[in-house]
Design an enzyme around this catalytic site. Structure first.
Site, mmCIF file in Angstrom:
data_model
loop_
_atom_site.group_PDB
_atom_site.id
_atom_site.type_symbol
_atom_site.label_atom_id
_atom_site.label_comp_id
_atom_site.label_asym_id
_atom_site.label_seq_id
_atom_site.Cartn_x
_atom_site.Cartn_y
_atom_site.Cartn_z
ATOM 1 N N ARG A 175 0.816 -1.230 0.000
ATOM 2 C CA ARG A 175 0.000 0.000 0.000
ATOM 3 C C ARG A 175 0.839 1.265 0.000
ATOM 4 O O ARG A 175 0.450 2.271 0.588
ATOM 5 C CB ARG A 175 -0.963 0.037 1.193
ATOM 6 N N ARG A 192 -3.751 6.296 -0.201
ATOM 7 C CA ARG A 192 -4.262 7.470 0.499
ATOM 8 C C ARG A 192 -3.269 8.196 1.388
ATOM 9 O O ARG A 192 -3.519 9.328 1.778
ATOM 10 C CB ARG A 192 -5.501 7.085 1.313
ATOM 11 N N ARG A 208 -7.015 11.022 -7.683
ATOM 12 C CA ARG A 208 -8.208 10.183 -7.569
ATOM 13 C C ARG A 208 -9.509 10.973 -7.432
ATOM 14 O O ARG A 208 -10.588 10.387 -7.467
ATOM 15 C CB ARG A 208 -8.067 9.274 -6.336
ATOM 16 N N ASP A 251 -6.277 -3.865 -7.756
ATOM 17 C CA ASP A 251 -6.885 -4.430 -6.561
ATOM 18 C C ASP A 251 -7.157 -5.911 -6.784
ATOM 19 O O ASP A 251 -7.323 -6.344 -7.928
ATOM 20 C CB ASP A 251 -8.190 -3.721 -6.200
ATOM 21 N N TYR A 266 -14.397 -12.721 0.308
ATOM 22 C CA TYR A 266 -15.237 -11.584 -0.086
ATOM 23 C C TYR A 266 -16.451 -12.052 -0.893
ATOM 24 O O TYR A 266 -17.542 -11.502 -0.771
ATOM 25 C CB TYR A 266 -14.438 -10.577 -0.913
HETATM 26 O O1 CP3 Z 1 0.481 0.134 -3.106
HETATM 27 C C1 CP3 Z 1 -0.201 -0.916 -3.206
HETATM 28 O O2 CP3 Z 1 -0.097 -1.838 -2.370
HETATM 29 C C2 CP3 Z 1 -1.002 -1.034 -4.476
HETATM 30 C C3 CP3 Z 1 -2.180 -1.593 -4.741
HETATM 31 C C4 CP3 Z 1 -3.148 -2.438 -3.948
HETATM 32 C C5 CP3 Z 1 -4.468 -2.023 -3.613
HETATM 33 N N1 CP3 Z 1 -5.128 -3.091 -3.098
HETATM 34 C C6 CP3 Z 1 -5.016 -0.677 -3.850
HETATM 35 C C7 CP3 Z 1 -6.159 -0.248 -3.012
HETATM 36 C C8 CP3 Z 1 -3.018 -3.767 -3.553
HETATM 37 C C9 CP3 Z 1 -1.780 -4.665 -3.632
HETATM 38 C C10 CP3 Z 1 -4.272 -4.163 -3.031
HETATM 39 C C11 CP3 Z 1 -4.572 -5.526 -2.582
HETATM 40 C C12 CP3 Z 1 -5.745 -5.772 -1.741
HETATM 41 N N2 CP3 Z 1 -7.020 -5.304 -1.905
HETATM 42 C C13 CP3 Z 1 -5.742 -6.673 -0.664
HETATM 43 C C14 CP3 Z 1 -4.539 -7.464 -0.215
HETATM 44 C C15 CP3 Z 1 -3.602 -6.634 0.549
HETATM 45 C C16 CP3 Z 1 -4.016 -6.274 1.944
HETATM 46 O O3 CP3 Z 1 -4.084 -5.075 2.220
HETATM 47 O O4 CP3 Z 1 -4.249 -7.193 2.747
HETATM 48 C C17 CP3 Z 1 -7.037 -6.698 -0.118
HETATM 49 C C18 CP3 Z 1 -7.491 -7.491 1.079
HETATM 50 C C19 CP3 Z 1 -7.845 -5.827 -0.918
HETATM 51 C C20 CP3 Z 1 -9.288 -5.524 -0.767
HETATM 52 C C21 CP3 Z 1 -9.491 -4.093 -0.465
HETATM 53 N N3 CP3 Z 1 -9.409 -3.101 -1.425
HETATM 54 C C22 CP3 Z 1 -9.695 -3.456 0.812
HETATM 55 C C23 CP3 Z 1 -9.842 -4.180 2.115
HETATM 56 C C24 CP3 Z 1 -9.722 -2.074 0.572
HETATM 57 C C25 CP3 Z 1 -9.826 -0.950 1.603
HETATM 58 C C26 CP3 Z 1 -11.153 -0.281 1.651
HETATM 59 C C27 CP3 Z 1 -11.063 1.057 2.366
HETATM 60 O O5 CP3 Z 1 -11.512 2.044 1.785
HETATM 61 O O6 CP3 Z 1 -10.542 1.113 3.501
HETATM 62 C C28 CP3 Z 1 -9.540 -1.882 -0.813
HETATM 63 C C29 CP3 Z 1 -9.484 -0.585 -1.515
HETATM 64 C C30 CP3 Z 1 -8.135 -0.188 -1.984
HETATM 65 N N4 CP3 Z 1 -7.306 -0.952 -2.728
HETATM 66 C C31 CP3 Z 1 -7.532 1.070 -1.769
HETATM 67 C C32 CP3 Z 1 -6.295 1.047 -2.427
HETATM 68 C C33 CP3 Z 1 -5.296 2.169 -2.540
HETATM 69 C C34 CP3 Z 1 -8.148 2.221 -0.998
HETATM 70 C C35 CP3 Z 1 -9.248 2.847 -1.790
HETATM 71 C C36 CP3 Z 1 -9.046 4.273 -2.168
HETATM 72 O O7 CP3 Z 1 -7.926 4.792 -2.202
HETATM 73 O O8 CP3 Z 1 -10.076 4.893 -2.472
#
Ligand code: CP3
Length: 353
Positions: A37, A41, A50, A86, A161
């Site tokens: 991550r 954000r 974004r 994602d 999920y």
């Molecule tokens: O820098 C990075 O790591 C790049 C990309 C990345 C994202 N998601 C972007 C993202 C990666 C590798 C993921 C993987 C992901 N997505 C996982 C496995 C990694 C982990 O954290 O355990 C999981 C479980 C997800 C599912 C998911 N997607 C969740 C739980 C969330 C958070 C929701 C929230 O708003 O709190 C997301 C959304 C997400 N994926 C965001 C990002 C940057 C945040 C959304 C945003 O910026 O609007």
């Protein structure tokens, strides 16, 4: 199935990088570091880009996904980019009704709960992955000698999920299904394995130099359930990419008891969360597996006088392993101060490898 000659891992750009050297169990010139991550954000330039664009839409606009991937590499001088996307993108591209709700996470229009639900899942067409391949090509053209890491969700985390239809704490739905309806579970896990495997393969073929399988929620499983009901599907996901020869990393949270089983699905590197010191993880794995991890994300908000010795401790514990890539023990918290992350990278690079 091989990477083509102009791939960054094949044409001399990334094969000798510190990241790939450590992933392959060698001793690099500096201890490599990247953060799960790292894009997202915590960065004001990300929030700016974004604005007004939904999360999954941003992943499917190749120029935007490439730019977001590059932002933290420029800012922090980390040793790799992690592809901005994602784990639910392959579901979306297959035609499953899924969205990411801000502050919540992945939500499905209709959860997948019965044998008929699983049988009706659409198959992911390789053509649909073109925006992913295009984004990877744009990214690696800018990254030069720095490797891009591709990733996918492991079948259990993805299926968790799908069955719950939304994030959950205990993952009761999928854990009940694997015992009560083992055939339905196996079909669902295999569907998720193939979707994730194709997604990861698209990234690797288009230019990513390593791949990470995220089984974020595998820690809710005991080792017997993991081995019987989950490991075969995770192995199947990786079977889509193994022959490409890029280093593969496997990471989950709360998985201290699962590390050997996670290694045995056939990966090169184990990612360790913040709960287990790396020297103990190395002992549990028999001393032959390169490790990635595991700065506690909670300490990013602590005073530098607290954070610095913690980072140095992680570096010292990582010396036990045959290769060590520094990372956090889970993702960068959205409220993290990016200046602290940059300072952590400088510290790691200044210490003898
Ligand atoms: O820098 C990075 O790591 C790049 C990309 C990345 C994202 N998601 C972007 C993202 C990666 C590798 C993921 C993987 C992901 N997505 C996982 C496995 C990694 C982990 O954290 O355990 C999981 C479980 C997800 C599912 C998911 N997607 C969740 C739980 C969330 C958070 C929701 C929230 O708003 O709190 C997301 C959304 C997400 N994926 C965001 C990002 C940057 C945040 C959304 C945003 O910026 O609007």
């Amino acid at each position: 199935m091989t990477l083509n000659a102009s791939h960054p891992l094949m044409d001399g750009r990334t094969a000798d990088s510190d990241l790939i050297t450590a992933y392959r169990g060698g001793k690099p010139e500096r201890r490599p570091v990247w953060f799960m991550r790292q894009a997202g954000r915590s960065l004001p330039e990300y929030r700016e880009l974004r604005r007004g664009i939904a999360m999954l839409d941003s992943c499917l606009k190749p120029d935007l996904a490439a730019e977001i991937t590059l932002q933290p590499v420029r800012r922090h001088d980390v040793d790799a980019g992690i592809f901005f996307s994602d784990i639910v993108i392959p579901l979306k591209l297959a035609g499953v009704d899924v969205d990411i709700v801000p502050g919540v996470g992945p939500v499905l229009g209709t959860p997948v709960r019965t044998a008929a639900d699983v049988a009706n899942l659409p198959v992911l067409d390789d053509e649909a992955l073109e925006p992913i391949r295009e984004a990877v090509r744009l990214t690696v053209a800018e990254l030069g000698r720095k490797p891009l890491i591709g990733f996918a969700g492991a079948p259990f985390t993805l299926a968790a999920y799908m069955v719950e239809g939304k994030p959950s704490r205990d993952h009761l739905g999928p854990r009940t299904m694997m015992h009560a309806e083992p055939d339905t579970w196996r079909a669902l896990a295999n569907w998720a394995a193939d979707a994730s495997g194709k997604f990861l393969r698209a990234q690797l073929e288009a230019g990513a130099s390593a791949g990470q399988l995220f089984d974020s929620w595998a820690g809710s499983l005991g080792v017997a359930d993991y081995q019987q009901h989950v490991a075969p599907a995770s192995k199947r996901a990786l079977d889509h990419v193994r022959a490409l020869g890029a280093p593969l990393v496997h990471f989950g949270t709360g998985t201290s008891e699962l590390l050997p089983a996670m290694r045995d699905v056939g990966v090169d590197v184990i990612g360790v969360d913040y709960r287990l010191p790396l020297d103990e993880a190395n002992r549990r794995l028999g001393g032959t597996t390169p490790l990635q991890g595991n700065i506690d994300p909670a300490l990013l908000a602590a005073p530098w006088e607290v954070l610095e010795p913690h980072v140095r401790q992680v570096l010292a514990a990582g010396e036990a392993a045959p290769g060590h890539v520094v990372n956090l023990g889970h993702g960068v918290p959205p409220e993290a101060d990016p200046a602290v992350l940059t300072r952590v990278v400088e510290l790691i690079h200044s210490v003898a490898p």
